[in-house]
Write a protein that holds these residues in place. Structure first.
Motif, PDB file in Angstrom:
ATOM      1  N   VAL A  26       1.045  -1.162  -0.098  1.00 35.13           N
ATOM      2  CA  VAL A  26       0.086   0.120   0.002  1.00 35.13           C
ATOM      3  C   VAL A  26       0.732   1.508   0.079  1.00 35.13           C
ATOM      4  O   VAL A  26       2.067   1.115   0.368  1.00 35.13           O
ATOM      5  CB  VAL A  26      -0.942   0.103   1.251  1.00 35.13           C
ATOM      6  CG1 VAL A  26      -2.070  -1.154   1.169  1.00 35.13           C
ATOM      7  CG2 VAL A  26       0.168  -0.019   2.610  1.00 35.13           C
ATOM      8  N   ALA A  27       0.292   2.392  -0.506  1.00 35.67           N
ATOM      9  CA  ALA A  27       1.064   3.680  -0.496  1.00 35.67           C
ATOM     10  C   ALA A  27       1.386   4.013   0.653  1.00 35.67           C
ATOM     11  O   ALA A  27       0.736   4.027   1.870  1.00 35.67           O
ATOM     12  CB  ALA A  27       0.047   4.684  -1.136  1.00 35.67           C
ATOM     13  N   ARG A  46       2.614  -4.332   4.269  1.00 31.33           N
ATOM     14  CA  ARG A  46       1.722  -4.431   5.675  1.00 31.33           C
ATOM     15  C   ARG A  46       1.569  -5.721   5.759  1.00 31.33           C
ATOM     16  O   ARG A  46       0.938  -6.505   4.855  1.00 31.33           O
ATOM     17  CB  ARG A  46       0.792  -3.467   5.551  1.00 31.33           C
ATOM     18  CG  ARG A  46       0.980  -1.965   5.482  1.00 31.33           C
ATOM     19  CD  ARG A  46       0.026  -1.177   5.524  1.00 31.33           C
ATOM     20  NE  ARG A  46       0.290   0.275   5.223  1.00 31.33           N
ATOM     21  CZ  ARG A  46       0.420   1.212   6.230  1.00 31.33           C
ATOM     22  NH1 ARG A  46       0.199   0.832   7.633  1.00 31.33           N
ATOM     23  NH2 ARG A  46       0.809   2.317   6.111  1.00 31.33           N
ATOM     24  N   ASP A  47       1.373  -6.036   7.388  1.00 30.05           N
ATOM     25  CA  ASP A  47       0.768  -7.412   7.443  1.00 30.05           C
ATOM     26  C   ASP A  47      -0.421  -7.376   7.540  1.00 30.05           C
ATOM     27  O   ASP A  47      -1.425  -6.190   7.295  1.00 30.05           O
ATOM     28  CB  ASP A  47       1.304  -8.213   8.957  1.00 30.05           C
ATOM     29  CG  ASP A  47       1.119  -7.209  10.031  1.00 30.05           C
ATOM     30  OD1 ASP A  47       0.020  -6.400   9.873  1.00 30.05           O
ATOM     31  OD2 ASP A  47       1.480  -7.310  11.207  1.00 30.05           O
ATOM     32  N   ILE A  53       5.438  -3.896   7.559  1.00 28.53           N
ATOM     33  CA  ILE A  53       6.604  -4.845   7.808  1.00 28.53           C
ATOM     34  C   ILE A  53       7.731  -4.445   7.257  1.00 28.53           C
ATOM     35  O   ILE A  53       8.836  -4.621   7.497  1.00 28.53           O
ATOM     36  CB  ILE A  53       6.088  -6.164   7.209  1.00 28.53           C
ATOM     37  CG1 ILE A  53       5.046  -6.895   7.893  1.00 28.53           C
ATOM     38  CG2 ILE A  53       7.281  -7.425   7.246  1.00 28.53           C
ATOM     39  CD1 ILE A  53       4.082  -7.953   7.070  1.00 28.53           C
ATOM     40  N   VAL A  54       7.677  -4.130   5.701  1.00 27.61           N
ATOM     41  CA  VAL A  54       8.935  -3.603   4.962  1.00 27.61           C
ATOM     42  C   VAL A  54       8.455  -2.229   4.463  1.00 27.61           C
ATOM     43  O   VAL A  54       7.373  -1.918   3.908  1.00 27.61           O
ATOM     44  CB  VAL A  54       9.069  -4.408   4.042  1.00 27.61           C
ATOM     45  CG1 VAL A  54      10.360  -4.005   3.101  1.00 27.61           C
ATOM     46  CG2 VAL A  54       9.524  -5.731   4.455  1.00 27.61           C
ATOM     47  N   THR A  55       9.307  -1.129   4.668  1.00 30.57           N
ATOM     48  CA  THR A  55       8.863   0.145   4.345  1.00 30.57           C
ATOM     49  C   THR A  55       9.689   0.406   2.668  1.00 30.57           C
ATOM     50  O   THR A  55      10.711  -0.092   2.484  1.00 30.57           O
ATOM     51  CB  THR A  55       9.513   1.263   4.782  1.00 30.57           C
ATOM     52  OG1 THR A  55      10.773   1.176   5.188  1.00 30.57           O
ATOM     53  CG2 THR A  55       8.742   1.409   6.327  1.00 30.57           C
ATOM     54  N   GLU A  81      15.581  -7.509  -4.368  1.00 29.91           N
ATOM     55  CA  GLU A  81      14.956  -7.465  -3.128  1.00 29.91           C
ATOM     56  C   GLU A  81      13.861  -8.283  -2.735  1.00 29.91           C
ATOM     57  O   GLU A  81      13.284  -8.402  -1.740  1.00 29.91           O
ATOM     58  CB  GLU A  81      14.589  -5.948  -2.892  1.00 29.91           C
ATOM     59  CG  GLU A  81      15.798  -5.031  -3.211  1.00 29.91           C
ATOM     60  CD  GLU A  81      16.872  -5.253  -1.872  1.00 29.91           C
ATOM     61  OE1 GLU A  81      16.481  -5.540  -0.572  1.00 29.91           O
ATOM     62  OE2 GLU A  81      17.982  -5.200  -1.974  1.00 29.91           O
ATOM     63  N   VAL A  82      13.133  -8.841  -3.964  1.00 25.66           N
ATOM     64  CA  VAL A  82      12.038  -9.596  -3.713  1.00 25.66           C
ATOM     65  C   VAL A  82      11.782 -10.923  -4.609  1.00 25.66           C
ATOM     66  O   VAL A  82      12.624 -10.778  -5.301  1.00 25.66           O
ATOM     67  CB  VAL A  82      10.721  -8.822  -4.138  1.00 25.66           C
ATOM     68  CG1 VAL A  82      10.361  -7.495  -3.516  1.00 25.66           C
ATOM     69  CG2 VAL A  82      10.833  -8.338  -5.456  1.00 25.66           C
ATOM     70  N   THR A  83      11.119 -11.639  -4.098  1.00 27.89           N
ATOM     71  CA  THR A  83      10.800 -13.068  -4.960  1.00 27.89           C
ATOM     72  C   THR A  83       9.560 -12.833  -5.737  1.00 27.89           C
ATOM     73  O   THR A  83       8.600 -12.400  -4.857  1.00 27.89           O
ATOM     74  CB  THR A  83      10.648 -14.278  -4.287  1.00 27.89           C
ATOM     75  OG1 THR A  83      12.099 -14.230  -3.331  1.00 27.89           O
ATOM     76  CG2 THR A  83      10.541 -15.212  -5.001  1.00 27.89           C
TER      77      THR A  83
END
Length: 89
Positions: A26-27, A46-47, A53-55, A81-83
């Motif tokens: 989300v923004a 966000r969880d 969780i990660v900015t 940085e991501v999968t």
């Protein structure tokens, strides 16, 4: 996957359709600017309770320049940085 070049080579970026990105991305309310592509909103992960969780895990161009219009309605993630997982619908 987009290979971006500036004064140096950068990691590839995955630009995924917004509709394919989890609603927990989300923004953040923060913005960034790329002189080549335009204005982008940064996104946080966000969880399920809404806690960050990660900015700045991703970004989405809100005002892409004309030649970067293909990035409109897409979310960018740094490949390192991501999968990215593809799921059948």
């Amino acid at each position: 996957r987009l290979f971006e070049v500036g004064t140096d080579f950068h990691e590839p970026v995955f630009y995924l359709p917004k509709t394919d990105v989890t609603p927990r991305v989300v923004a953040s309310g923060r913005m960034t600017h790329c002189p080549l592509k335009g204005e982008a909103a940064t996104l946080d992960l966000r969880d399920s309770s809404g806690r960050v969780i990660v900015t700045d895990i991703a970004w989405a161009y809100t005002a892409a320049h004309h030649f970067a219009a293909a990035l409109t309605d897409r979310v960018g993630f740094l490949a390192g940085e991501v999968t990215v997982e593809e799921m059948a619908r």
